[in-house]
Design a protein around this motif. Sequence first.
Motif, PDB file in Angstrom:
ATOM      1  N   THR A 135       0.819  -1.447  -0.015  1.00 39.36           N
ATOM      2  CA  THR A 135      -0.097   0.032  -0.079  1.00 39.36           C
ATOM      3  C   THR A 135       0.900   1.296   0.042  1.00 39.36           C
ATOM      4  OG1 THR A 135      -1.915  -0.939   1.316  1.00 39.36           O
ATOM      5  CG2 THR A 135      -1.516   1.408   1.107  1.00 39.36           C
ATOM      6  N   ILE A 136       1.759   1.282   0.773  1.00 40.94           N
ATOM      7  CA  ILE A 136       2.823   2.469   0.789  1.00 40.94           C
ATOM      8  C   ILE A 136       3.223   2.622  -0.837  1.00 40.94           C
ATOM      9  CG2 ILE A 136       5.075   3.085   1.777  1.00 40.94           C
ATOM     10  CD1 ILE A 136       4.387   2.073   4.400  1.00 40.94           C
ATOM     11  N   GLN A 137       4.022   1.628  -1.234  1.00 39.13           N
ATOM     12  CA  GLN A 137       4.504   1.578  -2.349  1.00 39.13           C
ATOM     13  C   GLN A 137       3.598   2.281  -3.650  1.00 39.13           C
ATOM     14  OE1 GLN A 137       7.640   1.646  -2.611  1.00 39.13           O
ATOM     15  NE2 GLN A 137       8.064   0.948  -0.498  1.00 39.13           N
ATOM     16  N   GLU A 138       2.224   1.584  -3.526  1.00 37.66           N
ATOM     17  CA  GLU A 138       0.897   2.208  -4.543  1.00 37.66           C
ATOM     18  C   GLU A 138       0.915   3.886  -4.241  1.00 37.66           C
ATOM     19  OE1 GLU A 138      -0.181   1.036  -6.916  1.00 37.66           O
ATOM     20  OE2 GLU A 138       0.544  -1.157  -6.818  1.00 37.66           O
ATOM     21  N   ASP A 139       1.003   4.143  -2.982  1.00 38.54           N
ATOM     22  CA  ASP A 139       0.643   5.479  -2.545  1.00 38.54           C
ATOM     23  C   ASP A 139       1.758   6.325  -3.166  1.00 38.54           C
ATOM     24  OD1 ASP A 139      -1.574   4.997  -1.252  1.00 38.54           O
ATOM     25  OD2 ASP A 139      -0.556   4.897   0.558  1.00 38.54           O
ATOM     26  N   ALA A 140       3.159   5.713  -3.038  1.00 37.61           N
ATOM     27  CA  ALA A 140       4.219   6.439  -3.666  1.00 37.61           C
ATOM     28  C   ALA A 140       4.138   6.642  -4.909  1.00 37.61           C
ATOM     29  CB  ALA A 140       5.471   5.808  -3.125  1.00 37.61           C
ATOM     30  N   ALA A 141       3.844   5.597  -5.866  1.00 39.47           N
ATOM     31  CA  ALA A 141       3.682   5.392  -7.301  1.00 39.47           C
ATOM     32  C   ALA A 141       2.854   6.348  -7.740  1.00 39.47           C
ATOM     33  CB  ALA A 141       3.277   4.100  -7.738  1.00 39.47           C
ATOM     34  N   ARG A 142       1.579   6.663  -7.027  1.00 39.68           N
ATOM     35  CA  ARG A 142       0.711   7.388  -7.592  1.00 39.68           C
ATOM     36  C   ARG A 142       1.068   9.091  -7.084  1.00 39.68           C
ATOM     37  NH1 ARG A 142      -3.117   3.861  -5.233  1.00 39.68           N
ATOM     38  NH2 ARG A 142      -2.822   4.739  -3.201  1.00 39.68           N
ATOM     39  N   ALA A 143       1.775   9.260  -6.226  1.00 37.65           N
ATOM     40  CA  ALA A 143       2.363  10.503  -5.991  1.00 37.65           C
ATOM     41  C   ALA A 143       3.452  10.900  -6.779  1.00 37.65           C
ATOM     42  CB  ALA A 143       2.727  10.661  -4.376  1.00 37.65           C
ATOM     43  N   CYS A 144       4.248  10.021  -7.291  1.00 37.89           N
ATOM     44  CA  CYS A 144       5.232  10.257  -8.524  1.00 37.89           C
ATOM     45  C   CYS A 144       4.773  10.325  -9.726  1.00 37.89           C
ATOM     46  CB  CYS A 144       6.172   9.146  -8.244  1.00 37.89           C
ATOM     47  SG  CYS A 144       7.209   9.003  -6.857  1.00 37.89           S
ATOM     48  N   ALA A 145       3.635   9.975 -10.049  1.00 41.47           N
ATOM     49  CA  ALA A 145       3.073   9.694 -11.428  1.00 41.47           C
ATOM     50  C   ALA A 145       3.066  11.070 -12.284  1.00 41.47           C
ATOM     51  CB  ALA A 145       1.617   9.345 -11.555  1.00 41.47           C
ATOM     52  N   GLU A 146       2.788  12.037 -11.620  1.00 38.03           N
ATOM     53  CA  GLU A 146       2.717  13.293 -12.293  1.00 38.03           C
ATOM     54  C   GLU A 146       3.838  14.112 -12.400  1.00 38.03           C
ATOM     55  OE1 GLU A 146       0.409  18.021 -12.231  1.00 38.03           O
ATOM     56  OE2 GLU A 146      -0.373  16.057 -10.885  1.00 38.03           O
ATOM     57  N   PRO A 147       4.771  14.227 -11.434  1.00 38.86           N
ATOM     58  CA  PRO A 147       6.023  14.685 -11.540  1.00 38.86           C
ATOM     59  C   PRO A 147       6.951  13.977 -12.254  1.00 38.86           C
ATOM     60  CG  PRO A 147       5.776  14.054  -9.374  1.00 38.86           C
ATOM     61  CD  PRO A 147       4.386  13.959  -9.974  1.00 38.86           C
ATOM     62  N   LEU A 148       7.041  12.571 -12.675  1.00 39.51           N
ATOM     63  CA  LEU A 148       7.794  11.954 -13.614  1.00 39.51           C
ATOM     64  C   LEU A 148       7.019  11.628 -14.924  1.00 39.51           C
ATOM     65  CD1 LEU A 148       9.108   9.351 -11.122  1.00 39.51           C
ATOM     66  CD2 LEU A 148      10.161  11.363 -11.727  1.00 39.51           C
ATOM     67  N   ALA A 149       5.984  12.367 -15.067  1.00 38.58           N
ATOM     68  CA  ALA A 149       5.197  11.872 -16.426  1.00 38.58           C
ATOM     69  C   ALA A 149       6.066  12.398 -17.687  1.00 38.58           C
ATOM     70  CB  ALA A 149       3.909  12.791 -16.516  1.00 38.58           C
ATOM     71  N   ASN A 150       6.802  13.323 -17.636  1.00 36.38           N
ATOM     72  CA  ASN A 150       7.522  14.026 -18.646  1.00 36.38           C
ATOM     73  C   ASN A 150       9.204  13.719 -18.449  1.00 36.38           C
ATOM     74  OD1 ASN A 150       5.548  15.352 -20.032  1.00 36.38           O
ATOM     75  ND2 ASN A 150       5.497  16.696 -18.412  1.00 36.38           N
ATOM     76  N   PRO A 151       9.701  13.343 -19.200  1.00 36.88           N
ATOM     77  CA  PRO A 151      11.204  13.220 -19.242  1.00 36.88           C
ATOM     78  C   PRO A 151      11.875  14.401 -18.754  1.00 36.88           C
ATOM     79  CG  PRO A 151      10.510  12.636 -21.556  1.00 36.88           C
ATOM     80  CD  PRO A 151       9.260  13.069 -21.023  1.00 36.88           C
ATOM     81  N   GLY A 152      13.177  14.269 -18.111  1.00 37.86           N
ATOM     82  CA  GLY A 152      14.038  15.057 -17.461  1.00 37.86           C
ATOM     83  C   GLY A 152      15.449  14.618 -16.900  1.00 37.86           C
ATOM     84  N   PRO A 153      16.319  15.431 -16.614  1.00 37.79           N
ATOM     85  CA  PRO A 153      17.540  15.269 -15.895  1.00 37.79           C
ATOM     86  C   PRO A 153      17.401  14.044 -14.991  1.00 37.79           C
ATOM     87  CG  PRO A 153      17.279  17.520 -16.095  1.00 37.79           C
ATOM     88  CD  PRO A 153      15.746  17.144 -16.115  1.00 37.79           C
ATOM     89  N   ASP A 173      19.157  13.345 -12.110  1.00 39.17           N
ATOM     90  CA  ASP A 173      19.154  13.856 -10.852  1.00 39.17           C
ATOM     91  C   ASP A 173      17.782  14.415 -10.061  1.00 39.17           C
ATOM     92  OD1 ASP A 173      19.635  16.092 -12.496  1.00 39.17           O
ATOM     93  OD2 ASP A 173      20.750  17.100 -11.019  1.00 39.17           O
ATOM     94  N   GLU A 174      17.195  15.304 -11.055  1.00 39.53           N
ATOM     95  CA  GLU A 174      15.957  15.776 -10.712  1.00 39.53           C
ATOM     96  C   GLU A 174      14.858  14.588 -10.525  1.00 39.53           C
ATOM     97  OE1 GLU A 174      14.521  18.824 -13.488  1.00 39.53           O
ATOM     98  OE2 GLU A 174      16.457  20.124 -13.063  1.00 39.53           O
ATOM     99  N   ARG A 175      14.868  13.656 -11.346  1.00 39.51           N
ATOM    100  CA  ARG A 175      13.816  12.794 -11.330  1.00 39.51           C
ATOM    101  C   ARG A 175      14.140  11.688 -10.126  1.00 39.51           C
ATOM    102  NH1 ARG A 175      10.689  11.742 -15.786  1.00 39.51           N
ATOM    103  NH2 ARG A 175      10.575   9.461 -15.545  1.00 39.51           N
ATOM    104  N   LEU A 176      15.429  11.615  -9.824  1.00 45.79           N
ATOM    105  CA  LEU A 176      15.707  10.632  -8.701  1.00 45.79           C
ATOM    106  C   LEU A 176      15.330  11.410  -7.330  1.00 45.79           C
ATOM    107  CD1 LEU A 176      17.055   7.926  -7.541  1.00 45.79           C
ATOM    108  CD2 LEU A 176      19.236   9.104  -7.522  1.00 45.79           C
ATOM    109  N   ARG A 177      15.732  12.704  -7.498  1.00 44.53           N
ATOM    110  CA  ARG A 177      15.148  13.383  -6.202  1.00 44.53           C
ATOM    111  C   ARG A 177      13.740  13.302  -5.775  1.00 44.53           C
ATOM    112  NH1 ARG A 177      18.177  17.427  -3.748  1.00 44.53           N
ATOM    113  NH2 ARG A 177      19.574  17.479  -5.804  1.00 44.53           N
ATOM    114  N   VAL A 178      12.923  13.383  -6.986  1.00 42.18           N
ATOM    115  CA  VAL A 178      11.563  13.420  -6.810  1.00 42.18           C
ATOM    116  C   VAL A 178      11.022  12.144  -6.216  1.00 42.18           C
ATOM    117  CG1 VAL A 178       9.276  13.075  -8.114  1.00 42.18           C
ATOM    118  CG2 VAL A 178      10.893  14.989  -8.533  1.00 42.18           C
TER     119      VAL A 178
END
Length: 232
Positions: free
Chosen positions: A76-94, A96-101
């Motif tokens: 459940t915790i991982q699913e919550d994290a995945a949902r929270a990450c979905a929008e900020p990781l939706a577009n490609p980027g550097p 380090d920025e993606r890993l920090r998110v």
Amino acid sequence: MAEPATSEKNPPAEKGSERGEQTKRLIVQTAVRLFRDQGYDKTTMRGIAQAAGLSVGNAYYYFPSKDHLVQEFYATIQEDAARACAEPLANPGPFDERLRVAFATMVRTMSPYHAFAGKFIKSAVEPGSPLSPFSPESAPARERAMSILRDVVEGSTTKIDPELRADLPELLWLCQMGITLYWVHDSSPEQQKTDLLVDRAVPLIDRLVALARVPGLRSVNREALKLYRMLR
């Protein structure tokens, strides 16, 4: 409240149905509250069922043991994290920025459970424990966490050594495990030191990933990956 009987008049809702999923969530939420209030060892399936207003048989229908329930909590915790990450990781980027998110989101998702997270450590670090993040039983939660980190790598606009790329999500997950262990023991206000750890660790990881592409260091990188694969 009297404990409901498990009978033909009061059967558990079918697994996968809307009512069944609601019951599962109720059991998990009740278990988390009891883990926080009285500790993991003192919490029993019978106590969880009674606190949730269910029969013991009803609780066991969804979760054969307390360990299975904890695995659902992990997932459940991982699913919550995945949902929270979905929008900020939706577009490609550097990278380090993606890993920090990803790292910051995972820590933020765990934060409500910090008060009792340490109570799992005793069981989780014991060799062969089903609560270990490395156990077969933890595979669904582990795979979900690594899927977030695969997304970090696959959406990265930073060039990554092709041979490292395949193992990088799992290596990042191991880094996440280190961050999580530090977070469990972090007694600073609102775990601010863990936030600092993430802030400082991400640039270091980014540099190590970049160094893997340096011609003179590729052979060292290959040997390190070979050792890692052998020990995995």
